[in-house]
Motif scaffolding. Structure first.
Motif, short mmCIF file in Angstrom:
data_model
loop_
_atom_site.label_atom_id
_atom_site.label_comp_id
_atom_site.label_asym_id
_atom_site.label_seq_id
_atom_site.Cartn_x
_atom_site.Cartn_y
_atom_site.Cartn_z
N LYS A 283 24.42 53.33 46.92
CA LYS A 283 25.32 52.94 45.83
C LYS A 283 24.56 52.24 44.71
O LYS A 283 24.83 52.46 43.53
N SER B 108 27.13 48.59 40.70
CA SER B 108 27.99 48.94 41.83
C SER B 108 28.99 47.87 42.21
O SER B 108 29.95 48.13 42.91
N GLU C 137 30.98 45.07 44.09
CA GLU C 137 31.28 45.12 45.52
C GLU C 137 32.27 46.26 45.72
O GLU C 137 33.45 46.12 45.41
N THR C 138 31.77 47.40 46.18
CA THR C 138 32.63 48.58 46.29
C THR C 138 32.81 48.98 47.74
O THR C 138 31.86 48.99 48.52
N LEU D 232 33.63 52.19 49.38
CA LEU D 232 33.67 53.60 49.02
C LEU D 232 33.84 54.43 50.29
O LEU D 232 33.07 54.30 51.23
N PHE E 258 31.09 49.32 38.05
CA PHE E 258 32.21 48.55 38.59
C PHE E 258 31.92 47.08 38.31
O PHE E 258 30.87 46.57 38.69
N PHE F 27 35.03 43.83 42.61
CA PHE F 27 35.49 44.53 43.80
C PHE F 27 36.29 45.77 43.43
O PHE F 27 37.16 45.73 42.56
N ALA F 28 35.97 46.89 44.09
CA ALA F 28 36.68 48.15 43.88
C ALA F 28 36.83 48.88 45.20
O ALA F 28 35.93 48.84 46.04
N ILE G 263 37.42 52.70 46.55
CA ILE G 263 37.38 54.10 46.16
C ILE G 263 37.74 54.90 47.42
O ILE G 263 36.94 54.97 48.36
N LYS H 93 37.16 44.43 37.62
CA LYS H 93 37.27 43.87 38.97
C LYS H 93 38.65 44.15 39.55
O LYS H 93 39.62 44.33 38.82
N THR I 59 39.80 46.85 41.20
CA THR I 59 40.34 48.18 40.87
C THR I 59 40.42 49.02 42.14
O THR I 59 39.55 48.96 43.00
N TYR I 60 41.48 49.79 42.22
CA TYR I 60 41.75 50.59 43.42
C TYR I 60 42.02 52.03 42.99
O TYR I 60 42.85 52.28 42.12
#
Length: 135
Positions: free
Chosen positions: A49, A56, A58-59, A61, A75, A78-79, A81, A97, A99-100
């Protein structure tokens, strides 16, 4: 300007040139690693990532995940995916931040001209996508 620079500036560019195709191959190799690694191998997934995305954050994924280049995606925090998300990132895609992304979401920055003369030349352009915080 190079075709890559034209693309990022929202100008007409040719997606067929090697410069752009070469960047896509780099992305596809990283995606292949991501899609095929042990989901429990957090160190490898985090490393991929970091290489794939511009930023990136905090994703979380979930694969499968698809994108054109990856380096145009960032990003801000926090996201999440979810499964089968696709980012067609010919222009920057920026997510704030918290995002979903639901399963099957497609974000497409690539635009094809409506003018048949321009379209016949094989040109395209791209427009950025910005998603604010808490979406």
């Amino acid at each position: 300007m190079t075709q890559w620079e034209n693309m990022l500036a929202g100008e007409f560019f040719s997606p067929k040139v090697f410069e752009i195709g070469g960047k896509r191959v780099v992305c596809q190799r990283l995606l292949h690693t991501l899609q095929n690694c042990d989901p429990g191998n957090r160190e490898l997934t985090e490393d991929v990532k970091r290489q794939l995305f511009c930023e990136s954050g905090e994703t979380l994924l979930t694969t499968p995940f698809f994108c054109e280049f990856g380096c145009n995606i960032s990003f801000g925090g926090f996201a999440v995916i979810n499964y089968n998300v696709t980012f067609v990132d010919y222009a920057p895609i920026r997510a704030g931040k918290e995002t979903y992304f639901a399963p099957g979401v497609v974000l497409n920055t690539l635009c094809l001209p409506l003018d048949p003369d321009v379209r016949e030349k094989g040109l395209a352009f791209a427009k950025p996508i910005v998603i604010e915080d808490d979406v």
